[in-house]
Design a protein around this motif. Structure first.
Motif, PDB file in Angstrom:
ATOM      1  N   PHE A  35       0.822  -1.258  -0.019  1.00 37.65           N
ATOM      2  CA  PHE A  35       0.013  -0.116  -0.053  1.00 37.65           C
ATOM      3  C   PHE A  35       0.926   1.503  -0.016  1.00 37.65           C
ATOM      4  CE2 PHE A  35      -3.128  -3.048   1.336  1.00 37.65           C
ATOM      5  CZ  PHE A  35      -4.309  -2.553   0.611  1.00 37.65           C
ATOM      6  N   ARG A  36       2.032   1.146   1.068  1.00 39.27           N
ATOM      7  CA  ARG A  36       2.930   2.503   1.059  1.00 39.27           C
ATOM      8  C   ARG A  36       3.627   2.576  -0.458  1.00 39.27           C
ATOM      9  NH1 ARG A  36       3.083   0.650   6.407  1.00 39.27           N
ATOM     10  NH2 ARG A  36       2.001   1.998   7.699  1.00 39.27           N
ATOM     11  N   THR A  37       4.133   1.316  -1.046  1.00 36.40           N
ATOM     12  CA  THR A  37       4.782   1.494  -2.114  1.00 36.40           C
ATOM     13  C   THR A  37       4.288   2.058  -3.256  1.00 36.40           C
ATOM     14  OG1 THR A  37       6.348  -0.294  -1.179  1.00 36.40           O
ATOM     15  CG2 THR A  37       6.253   0.291  -3.387  1.00 36.40           C
ATOM     16  N   ILE A  38       2.910   1.550  -3.358  1.00 39.47           N
ATOM     17  CA  ILE A  38       2.140   1.990  -4.458  1.00 39.47           C
ATOM     18  C   ILE A  38       1.728   3.383  -4.443  1.00 39.47           C
ATOM     19  CG2 ILE A  38       0.142   1.664  -5.636  1.00 39.47           C
ATOM     20  CD1 ILE A  38       0.345  -1.332  -4.727  1.00 39.47           C
ATOM     21  N   LYS A  39       1.397   3.822  -3.130  1.00 42.08           N
ATOM     22  CA  LYS A  39       1.108   5.385  -3.128  1.00 42.08           C
ATOM     23  C   LYS A  39       2.352   6.164  -3.596  1.00 42.08           C
ATOM     24  CE  LYS A  39      -2.645   4.788   0.023  1.00 42.08           C
ATOM     25  NZ  LYS A  39      -3.408   5.253   1.415  1.00 42.08           N
ATOM     26  N   LYS A  40       3.253   5.795  -3.066  1.00 39.25           N
ATOM     27  CA  LYS A  40       4.628   6.489  -3.265  1.00 39.25           C
ATOM     28  C   LYS A  40       4.913   6.577  -4.637  1.00 39.25           C
ATOM     29  CE  LYS A  40       8.039   6.393  -0.305  1.00 39.25           C
ATOM     30  NZ  LYS A  40       8.360   7.712   0.145  1.00 39.25           N
ATOM     31  N   GLY A  41       4.797   5.299  -5.077  1.00 38.93           N
ATOM     32  CA  GLY A  41       5.175   5.232  -6.832  1.00 38.93           C
ATOM     33  C   GLY A  41       4.196   5.991  -7.471  1.00 38.93           C
ATOM     34  N   LEU A  42       2.879   6.065  -7.270  1.00 38.79           N
ATOM     35  CA  LEU A  42       1.984   6.842  -7.929  1.00 38.79           C
ATOM     36  C   LEU A  42       2.218   8.427  -7.943  1.00 38.79           C
ATOM     37  CD1 LEU A  42      -1.528   5.183  -7.283  1.00 38.79           C
ATOM     38  CD2 LEU A  42      -0.291   5.228  -9.362  1.00 38.79           C
ATOM     39  N   ARG A  43       2.536   8.907  -6.778  1.00 40.22           N
ATOM     40  CA  ARG A  43       3.251  10.221  -6.765  1.00 40.22           C
ATOM     41  C   ARG A  43       4.069  10.490  -7.813  1.00 40.22           C
ATOM     42  NH1 ARG A  43       2.744   9.103  -0.907  1.00 40.22           N
ATOM     43  NH2 ARG A  43       0.737  10.171  -0.331  1.00 40.22           N
ATOM     44  N   ILE A  49       4.483  12.685 -15.248  1.00 43.17           N
ATOM     45  CA  ILE A  49       3.381  13.045 -16.398  1.00 43.17           C
ATOM     46  C   ILE A  49       3.009  14.544 -16.509  1.00 43.17           C
ATOM     47  CG2 ILE A  49       1.167  12.762 -17.104  1.00 43.17           C
ATOM     48  CD1 ILE A  49       0.945   9.667 -16.054  1.00 43.17           C
ATOM     49  N   GLU A  50       2.907  15.475 -15.404  1.00 42.86           N
ATOM     50  CA  GLU A  50       2.709  16.453 -15.356  1.00 42.86           C
ATOM     51  C   GLU A  50       4.066  17.558 -15.970  1.00 42.86           C
ATOM     52  OE1 GLU A  50      -0.034  18.433 -14.660  1.00 42.86           O
ATOM     53  OE2 GLU A  50      -1.225  16.888 -14.172  1.00 42.86           O
ATOM     54  N   LYS A  51       5.014  16.900 -15.582  1.00 38.54           N
ATOM     55  CA  LYS A  51       6.188  17.450 -15.923  1.00 38.54           C
ATOM     56  C   LYS A  51       6.865  17.252 -17.688  1.00 38.54           C
ATOM     57  CE  LYS A  51       8.642  18.336 -11.535  1.00 38.54           C
ATOM     58  NZ  LYS A  51       9.869  17.749 -10.885  1.00 38.54           N
ATOM     59  N   GLY A  52       5.986  16.181 -18.174  1.00 37.50           N
ATOM     60  CA  GLY A  52       6.332  15.569 -19.323  1.00 37.50           C
ATOM     61  C   GLY A  52       7.402  14.846 -19.596  1.00 37.50           C
ATOM     62  N   THR A  53       7.936  14.119 -18.481  1.00 36.03           N
ATOM     63  CA  THR A  53       9.133  13.512 -18.357  1.00 36.03           C
ATOM     64  C   THR A  53       8.618  11.995 -18.138  1.00 36.03           C
ATOM     65  OG1 THR A  53       9.401  13.679 -16.051  1.00 36.03           O
ATOM     66  CG2 THR A  53      10.657  15.210 -17.550  1.00 36.03           C
ATOM     67  N   PHE A  54       7.547  11.354 -18.447  1.00 31.11           N
ATOM     68  CA  PHE A  54       7.182  10.132 -18.106  1.00 31.11           C
ATOM     69  C   PHE A  54       7.774   9.344 -19.063  1.00 31.11           C
ATOM     70  CE2 PHE A  54       4.350   6.616 -18.835  1.00 31.11           C
ATOM     71  CZ  PHE A  54       4.282   6.134 -17.546  1.00 31.11           C
ATOM     72  N   GLY A  55       7.836   9.664 -20.504  1.00 32.22           N
ATOM     73  CA  GLY A  55       8.300   8.687 -21.515  1.00 32.22           C
ATOM     74  C   GLY A  55       7.489   8.070 -22.346  1.00 32.22           C
ATOM     75  N   SER A  62       8.177   4.619 -14.372  1.00 29.67           N
ATOM     76  CA  SER A  62       7.938   4.799 -12.923  1.00 29.67           C
ATOM     77  C   SER A  62       6.334   3.957 -12.576  1.00 29.67           C
ATOM     78  CB  SER A  62       7.507   6.207 -12.248  1.00 29.67           C
ATOM     79  OG  SER A  62       6.734   7.101 -13.411  1.00 29.67           O
ATOM     80  N   LEU A  63       5.468   3.785 -13.687  1.00 27.78           N
ATOM     81  CA  LEU A  63       4.371   3.115 -13.716  1.00 27.78           C
ATOM     82  C   LEU A  63       4.646   1.406 -13.629  1.00 27.78           C
ATOM     83  CD1 LEU A  63       1.218   3.279 -13.913  1.00 27.78           C
ATOM     84  CD2 LEU A  63       1.261   2.904 -16.369  1.00 27.78           C
ATOM     85  N   GLU A  64       5.581   1.080 -14.284  1.00 25.59           N
ATOM     86  CA  GLU A  64       6.021  -0.115 -14.270  1.00 25.59           C
ATOM     87  C   GLU A  64       6.411  -0.514 -12.810  1.00 25.59           C
ATOM     88  OE1 GLU A  64       9.363  -3.336 -16.202  1.00 25.59           O
ATOM     89  OE2 GLU A  64       9.894  -1.465 -15.956  1.00 25.59           O
ATOM     90  N   THR A  65       6.863   0.390 -12.267  1.00 32.04           N
ATOM     91  CA  THR A  65       7.366   0.007 -10.650  1.00 32.04           C
ATOM     92  C   THR A  65       6.131  -0.033  -9.854  1.00 32.04           C
ATOM     93  OG1 THR A  65       9.402   1.468 -10.753  1.00 32.04           O
ATOM     94  CG2 THR A  65       8.696   0.937  -8.675  1.00 32.04           C
ATOM     95  N   GLN A 368      18.756  -2.032  -9.934  1.00 32.22           N
ATOM     96  CA  GLN A 368      17.885  -0.930  -9.357  1.00 32.22           C
ATOM     97  C   GLN A 368      18.714   0.302  -8.667  1.00 32.22           C
ATOM     98  OE1 GLN A 368      14.710  -0.623  -9.224  1.00 32.22           O
ATOM     99  NE2 GLN A 368      13.794  -2.752  -9.380  1.00 32.22           N
ATOM    100  N   LEU A 369      19.956   0.030  -8.170  1.00 28.84           N
ATOM    101  CA  LEU A 369      20.534   1.278  -7.645  1.00 28.84           C
ATOM    102  C   LEU A 369      21.437   1.811  -8.387  1.00 28.84           C
ATOM    103  CD1 LEU A 369      22.416  -0.854  -4.576  1.00 28.84           C
ATOM    104  CD2 LEU A 369      20.719   0.843  -4.278  1.00 28.84           C
ATOM    105  N   MET A 370      21.380   1.558  -9.603  1.00 26.15           N
ATOM    106  CA  MET A 370      21.740   2.372 -10.809  1.00 26.15           C
ATOM    107  C   MET A 370      20.750   3.324 -11.655  1.00 26.15           C
ATOM    108  SD  MET A 370      24.501  -0.052 -12.528  1.00 26.15           S
ATOM    109  CE  MET A 370      25.059   0.883 -14.033  1.00 26.15           C
ATOM    110  N   ARG A 371      19.404   3.071 -11.184  1.00 29.47           N
ATOM    111  CA  ARG A 371      18.139   3.868 -11.623  1.00 29.47           C
ATOM    112  C   ARG A 371      18.771   5.555 -11.463  1.00 29.47           C
ATOM    113  NH1 ARG A 371      12.687   2.668 -11.587  1.00 29.47           N
ATOM    114  NH2 ARG A 371      12.213   0.258 -11.546  1.00 29.47           N
ATOM    115  N   PRO A 372      18.617   6.132 -12.447  1.00 27.12           N
ATOM    116  CA  PRO A 372      18.810   7.759 -12.425  1.00 27.12           C
ATOM    117  C   PRO A 372      18.426   8.289 -11.301  1.00 27.12           C
ATOM    118  CG  PRO A 372      18.008   7.074 -14.726  1.00 27.12           C
ATOM    119  CD  PRO A 372      17.885   5.868 -13.724  1.00 27.12           C
ATOM    120  N   SER A 373      17.099   8.134 -10.800  1.00 25.26           N
ATOM    121  CA  SER A 373      16.522   8.781  -9.741  1.00 25.26           C
ATOM    122  C   SER A 373      17.509   8.487  -8.389  1.00 25.26           C
ATOM    123  CB  SER A 373      15.270   8.272  -9.245  1.00 25.26           C
ATOM    124  OG  SER A 373      14.940   6.906  -9.331  1.00 25.26           O
ATOM    125  N   PHE A 374      18.078   7.315  -8.246  1.00 28.19           N
ATOM    126  CA  PHE A 374      18.534   7.094  -6.986  1.00 28.19           C
ATOM    127  C   PHE A 374      20.470   7.584  -7.216  1.00 28.19           C
ATOM    128  CE2 PHE A 374      15.688   3.403  -6.418  1.00 28.19           C
ATOM    129  CZ  PHE A 374      15.049   4.066  -5.385  1.00 28.19           C
TER     130      PHE A 374
END
Length: 416
Positions: A35-43, A49-55, A62-65, A368-374
């Motif tokens: 529940f927590r992981t999904i809510k955090k991922g949805l944010r 999407i709002e920034k136009g960087t979703f791909g 991030s949707l795959e996650t 996973q640790l090489m994801r750009p966000s991390f």
């Protein structure tokens, strides 16, 4: 539907120790973590999407996650990711190449995430359905379940098949109208069944009917031979699945046991995840190795609830967290990283972070640790390393005997 019929089915469902009621709904802490992981991922999905960087693809997004965290609830959600795969030849679901559809989907998710009642979500579903986005159907309801579990049930082939058998209907899987109709009947029947306010429990009952583990009198005679064969196969598969889950749980508990034993031998105060205190390893409850209460009164409730579910924490005598360990036997590496990241943001002092996983998942950890966000989070990157099951299991006794502090982990800790 007759009350006595539903009562009989519910009893069979509850009394079966291998039903999803026990293996997924009641006794699965990974369900609660999701529940927590999904809510955090949805944010993150909504922000991108709002920034136009979703791909423009599902893979690596991030949707795959988010959807992977759902499909990992394998007892009932296996295959939940398939409807979101980008199918280039069919151009579905049309949220990867069409910016307007993508933005509408993002705003739908945002509205549902922030909705405070069922009517608000219902209205958003109607608005989304009116857009007729190709290939984007009520598979999204599985996301809604993890946002509003008491108002919106999950939705898949087996659940719909079970619903149709139980309620004598012929609803189809790919229609929002069918989903909303099914929801209304489930809400009424769930009150009668009195399983839980969380609709996952009743959806599990429908799943058991739809997958052939619970047989109804109405269809037993017509398809006796075929359905009996399916049922036996399903029972055998579930039996093996339960055994596999027990093996996984034992490995998870074993690693927590080693980490707790090592932490105490080094002079640290040990905390084991709140929901794991009753788990046993070597004939002892893990709670016997843990502080009874996590002494972190300075954290907000939401952060405290997240940190309290981290598998193992080591604290010094001043009740400062020295290190955090997330054991990921088969669950999402990404969600484990997020929980450790939350921990790193909640403490003022330097804190070592460790993922603990089977040797066969080492490549996945590195990816996973090489994801750009991390990679951009330099403090997180420098603080987080990983331990392999084989190293911890093999060297634990020696480290307990000769170690003086957390630096004893340095020879077996690995980084990207």
């Amino acid at each position: 539907m007759a009350s006595d019929k539903l009562d009989k089915l519910t009893r069979s469902y509850i009394e079966d120790p291998e039903s999803v009621y026990h293996t997924w709904f009641l006794n699965n802490e990974d369900r609660l973590k999701a529940f927590r992981t999904i809510k955090k991922g949805l944010r993150k999905v909504i922000t991108e999407i709002e920034k136009g960087t979703f791909g423009n693809d599902f893979k690596g997004s991030s949707l795959e996650t988010v959807v992977t965290a759902i499909s990992e609830q394998k007892q009932i959600f296996e295959g939940a990711a398939h409807p979101f795969f980008w199918k280039p030849k069919l151009r579905i679901p049309d949220i990867y190449e069409n910016p307007e559809n993508q933005l509408a989907f993002g705003r739908f998710l945002s509205a549902c995430l922030h909705a405070s009642n069922a009517k608000q979500v219902f209205d958003e579903i109607v608005k989304l359905d009116q857009l007729k986005i190709k290939g984007l159907g009520p598979a999204v309801a599985n996301i809604l379940y993890f946002l509003h579990p008491t108002c919106f049930p999950p939705f898949n082939t087996a659940i719909v098949r079970g619903f149709n058998a139980l309620f004598h209907k012929k609803l189809k899987l790919g229609s929002w109208i069918a989903y909303l109709e099914m929801r209304e009947d489930i809400l009424v029947a769930n009150q009668q069944a009195d399983l839980s306010k969380d609709l996952g429990a009743f959806a599990g009952l429908l799943f058991e009917i739809g997958s052939g583990r619970l047989t109804l009198t109405e269809n037993a005679e017509a398809v006796l031979d075929i359905e009996n064969e399916k049922r036996l196969k399903a029972l055998k598969k579930r039996h093996h699945q339960v055994l596999d889950d027990q093996i996984e749980e034992n490995s998870h508990s074993q690693m927590q046991y080693h980490l707790a034993r090592l932490g105490r031998s080094l002079g640290y105060r040990v905390w084991i995840a709140q929901n794991d205190h009753k788990r046993e390893y070597n004939g002892q409850k893990l709670g016997e190795y843990s502080l009874p209460v996590l002494p972190l009164a300075n954290l907000s409730k939401s952060v405290f609830d997240t940190v309290a579910l981290i598998d193992v924490l080591w604290l010094n005598q001043k009740d400062q967290i020295v290190s955090g360990f997330e054991v990921e036997k088969s669950t999402s590496i990404y969600s484990g990283i997020l929980r450790l990241y939350d921990l790193s943001l909640s403490v003022d002092q330097l804190c070592r972070l460790f993922l603990v996983a089977p040797d066969k998942r080492e490549k996945e950890i590195k990816a996973q640790l090489m994801r750009p966000s991390f990679v951009k989070e330099h403090a997180l990157k420098s603080a987080m390393t990983y331990l392999l099951f084989s190293d911890l299991q093999c060297d634990c006794d020696a480290m307990c005997k000769f170690g003086k502090d957390i630096s004893v982990l340095d020879p077996i800790a690995r980084s990207v």
